[in-house]
Design a protein around this motif. Sequence first.
Motif, PDB file in Angstrom:
ATOM      1  N   TRP A 261      -7.786  -0.029  -8.744  1.00 54.98           N
ATOM      2  CA  TRP A 261      -7.579  -0.842  -7.554  1.00 54.98           C
ATOM      3  C   TRP A 261      -8.872  -0.738  -6.751  1.00 54.98           C
ATOM      4  O   TRP A 261      -9.239   0.356  -6.321  1.00 54.98           O
ATOM      5  CB  TRP A 261      -6.377  -0.306  -6.781  1.00 54.98           C
ATOM      6  N   ASP A 289      -7.001  -5.802 -10.502  1.00 58.61           N
ATOM      7  CA  ASP A 289      -5.946  -5.485  -9.523  1.00 58.61           C
ATOM      8  C   ASP A 289      -5.961  -6.565  -8.437  1.00 58.61           C
ATOM      9  O   ASP A 289      -6.711  -7.544  -8.534  1.00 58.61           O
ATOM     10  CB  ASP A 289      -6.178  -4.064  -8.964  1.00 58.61           C
ATOM     11  N   ILE A 290      -5.189  -6.387  -7.391  1.00 58.04           N
ATOM     12  CA  ILE A 290      -4.994  -7.468  -6.403  1.00 58.04           C
ATOM     13  C   ILE A 290      -6.273  -8.013  -5.759  1.00 58.04           C
ATOM     14  O   ILE A 290      -6.250  -9.102  -5.198  1.00 58.04           O
ATOM     15  CB  ILE A 290      -4.033  -7.045  -5.260  1.00 58.04           C
ATOM     16  N   ILE A 326      -3.243  -8.591 -12.559  1.00 54.46           N
ATOM     17  CA  ILE A 326      -1.994  -8.214 -11.896  1.00 54.46           C
ATOM     18  C   ILE A 326      -1.306  -9.485 -11.405  1.00 54.46           C
ATOM     19  O   ILE A 326      -1.962 -10.436 -10.970  1.00 54.46           O
ATOM     20  CB  ILE A 326      -2.274  -7.235 -10.733  1.00 54.46           C
ATOM     21  N   TRP A 363       1.729  -7.523   0.188  1.00 55.06           N
ATOM     22  CA  TRP A 363       0.253  -7.662   0.302  1.00 55.06           C
ATOM     23  C   TRP A 363      -0.179  -8.965   0.992  1.00 55.06           C
ATOM     24  O   TRP A 363      -1.072  -8.953   1.827  1.00 55.06           O
ATOM     25  CB  TRP A 363      -0.450  -7.574  -1.058  1.00 55.06           C
ATOM     26  N   TRP A 398       0.077  -8.224 -15.980  1.00 59.92           N
ATOM     27  CA  TRP A 398       0.489  -6.937 -15.400  1.00 59.92           C
ATOM     28  C   TRP A 398       1.439  -7.250 -14.245  1.00 59.92           C
ATOM     29  O   TRP A 398       1.020  -7.744 -13.204  1.00 59.92           O
ATOM     30  CB  TRP A 398      -0.774  -6.211 -14.938  1.00 59.92           C
ATOM     31  N   ASP A 400       3.746  -6.258 -11.292  1.00 58.30           N
ATOM     32  CA  ASP A 400       3.834  -5.122 -10.374  1.00 58.30           C
ATOM     33  C   ASP A 400       4.757  -5.465  -9.200  1.00 58.30           C
ATOM     34  O   ASP A 400       5.138  -6.633  -9.010  1.00 58.30           O
ATOM     35  CB  ASP A 400       2.421  -4.770  -9.886  1.00 58.30           C
ATOM     36  N   MET A 401       5.088  -4.467  -8.399  1.00 56.24           N
ATOM     37  CA  MET A 401       5.842  -4.632  -7.148  1.00 56.24           C
ATOM     38  C   MET A 401       7.181  -5.351  -7.365  1.00 56.24           C
ATOM     39  O   MET A 401       7.718  -5.985  -6.465  1.00 56.24           O
ATOM     40  CB  MET A 401       5.006  -5.425  -6.125  1.00 56.24           C
ATOM     41  N   ARG A 456       6.042  -2.611 -13.967  1.00 52.58           N
ATOM     42  CA  ARG A 456       6.291  -1.332 -13.308  1.00 52.58           C
ATOM     43  C   ARG A 456       7.786  -1.028 -13.325  1.00 52.58           C
ATOM     44  O   ARG A 456       8.215   0.058 -13.651  1.00 52.58           O
ATOM     45  CB  ARG A 456       5.785  -1.378 -11.872  1.00 52.58           C
ATOM     46  N   TRP A 469       4.705   0.848 -17.536  1.00 58.07           N
ATOM     47  CA  TRP A 469       3.947   2.067 -17.189  1.00 58.07           C
ATOM     48  C   TRP A 469       4.725   2.786 -16.102  1.00 58.07           C
ATOM     49  O   TRP A 469       5.543   2.177 -15.411  1.00 58.07           O
ATOM     50  CB  TRP A 469       2.506   1.751 -16.818  1.00 58.07           C
ATOM     51  N   ASP A 472       3.146   4.738  -9.845  1.00 54.75           N
ATOM     52  CA  ASP A 472       2.121   5.448  -9.073  1.00 54.75           C
ATOM     53  C   ASP A 472       2.310   6.955  -9.136  1.00 54.75           C
ATOM     54  O   ASP A 472       3.036   7.538  -8.332  1.00 54.75           O
ATOM     55  CB  ASP A 472       2.175   4.986  -7.610  1.00 54.75           C
ATOM     56  N   PHE A 505      -3.064   8.309 -10.431  1.00 51.85           N
ATOM     57  CA  PHE A 505      -3.348   7.141  -9.574  1.00 51.85           C
ATOM     58  C   PHE A 505      -3.812   7.566  -8.179  1.00 51.85           C
ATOM     59  O   PHE A 505      -4.898   7.239  -7.737  1.00 51.85           O
ATOM     60  CB  PHE A 505      -2.076   6.289  -9.500  1.00 51.85           C
ATOM     61  N   HIS A 530      -6.140   4.479 -14.644  1.00 53.31           N
ATOM     62  CA  HIS A 530      -5.961   3.665 -13.433  1.00 53.31           C
ATOM     63  C   HIS A 530      -5.980   4.569 -12.205  1.00 53.31           C
ATOM     64  O   HIS A 530      -5.490   5.696 -12.246  1.00 53.31           O
ATOM     65  CB  HIS A 530      -4.629   2.915 -13.511  1.00 53.31           C
TER      66      HIS A 530
HETATM   67  C1  GLC Z   1       0.978  -0.686  -6.689  1.00 51.27           C
HETATM   68  C2  GLC Z   1       0.796  -0.436  -8.169  1.00 51.27           C
HETATM   69  C3  GLC Z   1      -0.610   0.029  -8.440  1.00 51.27           C
HETATM   70  C4  GLC Z   1      -1.604  -0.997  -7.923  1.00 51.27           C
HETATM   71  C5  GLC Z   1      -1.359  -1.255  -6.443  1.00 51.27           C
HETATM   72  C6  GLC Z   1      -2.223  -2.376  -5.896  1.00 51.27           C
HETATM   73  O1  GLC Z   1       0.899   0.505  -5.994  1.00 51.27           O
HETATM   74  O2  GLC Z   1       1.746   0.476  -8.645  1.00 51.27           O
HETATM   75  O3  GLC Z   1      -0.793   0.259  -9.812  1.00 51.27           O
HETATM   76  O4  GLC Z   1      -2.902  -0.557  -8.126  1.00 51.27           O
HETATM   77  O5  GLC Z   1      -0.008  -1.596  -6.214  1.00 51.27           O
HETATM   78  O6  GLC Z   1      -1.972  -3.561  -6.528  1.00 51.27           O
END
Ligand code: GLC
Length: 793
Positions: A261, A289-290, A326, A363, A398, A400-401, A456, A469, A472, A505, A530
């Motif tokens: 990230w 990542d984001i 992501i 986010w 990927w 996530d969230m 996740r 996976w 965190d 992480f 990661h």
């Molecule tokens: C969440 C994910 C992590 C990622 C982060 C930002 O915490 O579990 O892997 O890096 O969000 O996107």
Amino acid sequence: MFFGQKIHPLNFDYADTLTVAGDTVELIGRGVQLRVRCADVAEGCLRLRFENAQVDDSHQYSDAVLPEWREGRPVIARLDTETALFAAEAGRVELSTTQLRLERADFTLATVTAGIGCRSENLLLNFALSDIDGCYGFGERTKRLNKLGDSADCLTVDVVAMFRHTYSRDDYDPTYVAIPFAILKTGERFLGLFFDNPGRAILDAGKSQSGEFWYQSLGGTTDLYLVAGPSLAEVTRRYATLTGRAPLPPLWALGYHQCRWGYQYEAEFRELAAQFAAAEVPVSALWYDIDYMDGCRLFTWDRVDFPDPAALNRDLKAVGIRAVTIIDPGVKREPGYAVYDSGREQAAFCQTASGREYVGKVWPGDTVFPDFTLETTRDWWAGRLADFLRASAVDGVWLDMNDPATGYSRTEEMRFNHGAIPHDRYHNQYAHFMAMASRQACDRLDPEGRPFLLTRSACAGTQRYSAVWTGDNASNWKHLRMALPCSLNLSLSGAAFNGPDVGGFMDDTSAELLVRWHQAGCLFPFFRNHSIRHSRSQEPWQFGLEPLVAIRGAIRSRYRLLPYLYQCFFAHWRSGDPVMRPLLYHYAGPEYVNLDDQYLVGDALLVAPILHGEGQGPEIVRAGVKMQERAIRLPPGFWFDLNRGEWVEGGQLVSYAAALDELPLFVRDGAVVPYYAGPLHNSIMDLSTVELHLFCREKPARFEYVLDDQETRRYQAGAYGIAHISADSAGERLQVEIAESGAYPPDTVRFIPVVYGRPELRELEFTVNGRTVIRSLQTERREWLCRQWPVRA
Ligand code: GLC
């Protein structure tokens, strides 16, 4: 939400009358109106359905079990004085007002006397744990492998948001994944209990009340599947048959992945590729990542930082590095943003009870959430995602969230099916349906190819769509230690393709921790480094030469063993056997019941990583080199120590000291390990030549090597062959025979034998599809980890 709380069994109500009509038994009492039905499902699987009349919405929303097993053959109940009997092929069930007894030829399990209770919409099944000496599964969990004395809250949560102050401990509960599957062990017999209820449920294996196993659901209908053994392998395979097996991933997804990230610019990605090349460390994928998005808006790129992502990703692909982005579920609530506008037009987002769009805070700021339970939304999502992947030349997704994380906004307000279905019916399945929709996008993009998705959050059955996976974790030794039992239990719970954030992480890793994490994780099914933004950088070269050499050794070992790993994934797809297994899977005895600091990959490789740092455990200095020491349980028979290049006699606990660049890694006698000996060039790997490492000291070796194109889904229609490999030694000669059969052109793969046998072996007779060559064995040098030692070839 009060985590850890349960309902005291004395606060449940119990039935006092029982009636039988056809396949239905009804239990009635003050506060109890419960219908129980039984069906014969798949071979060795019996289902008991518990419908509680006090549940408002008794529809069964679970997508866990494969559609072909959902119906089952109803079993007619018979009344015998005050007990109802269901006699089915897969087992026999006795049910009275307060007790349930499940019987198979190999396993009997009964509830305590007041063992079936209701409390408004909650259900209690309270089994007696007499003679039970182990309990496994439970999905993704913290703490130890054996869950006896432990409990699990089956609710998917954003762990860090829920346990902000305790995440670096090793005992938070719940986690990101909810799989209410328990495998009970008595002696050497096992039985699986799968409580299929997509709502929140609690499994408590003697933690709150010793000697009792509680299942408590917080609503909905519960389908209890009895999954027969008698072996652990049979239970695991049957569960995989019931809920689906992970399809084969593309070969590149089995390599090493680099993520962080905070990677923010195109130049950083190009630099990373160059650094990997300079460090001579293979890498198969770089992850975005984001930070790649424009203000965290889904399906966009920040065009200042990434002016031409497709060109970048194509350049990376040309050197064997794939791109994974992501994808969070939350869509920025911003009129004028095309994704939001089109989703709104399609009524694709979750709503509140009164029909407003449900809004969370993630986010991008104010965020709305696709209702993936609707086919129309899945279709909309698949179209959008496929367009994005195509336009950006991205290879992997990927997710996530998707627990779902909604920020400060209460998730309970988020309802499904245009506000009609309460949140809890789908909460645990939110990620599951997101994965289903995302896989659909990949299917549109390339109907012949194999997608790669990582999620996740997950529930029972999500393995059909995505790898998992473990979320965190933190850069500390406790989390490294915990990664083993966590991935092992996930593997026993159907999620064969899984792994942790290697290196940890959160927080700063250290050189030693990073090395040991790479060694421990290099043979997990999924292998990705990661870390969180602003933490100490943890790419393999970040701590200088000595750690780099050790990490490089671990990563290269994975690439060398990749053909073996691939075969393990194929074996999972064919049989349901997990890729990563506790020793208990293959070996009987009390010494394996709690063993979770070492693991097996397939049935041949035993990995016993160092899980403590300098000054934290036994250590010695040998020839000026500091070594960490640990005990390794080697099952009976001979084992070849790949680190030192020698045979070791098993059936004992051996003490092993390993320098920083050493990973204790063993192969059992009688094994065949396919090995890649070609050049290491990221994910570019030509498996038309494969070495067969034959371990034949006392035992003959047998292996089924599956031959397929390693790229497409044609294997699903049977387009694969099998090379039946056997190796038997007699006196000075080793006879190796390979006979190919099935739907794959013969002689496409060239096999080269490498022999690890007794010293007196002199000659090799090697027969492939009827053609024999005989030659003498010579000594060669070969790379394992970062060491070199002689073997006979
Ligand atoms: C969440 C994910 C992590 C990622 C982060 C930002 O915490 O579990 O892997 O890096 O969000 O996107």
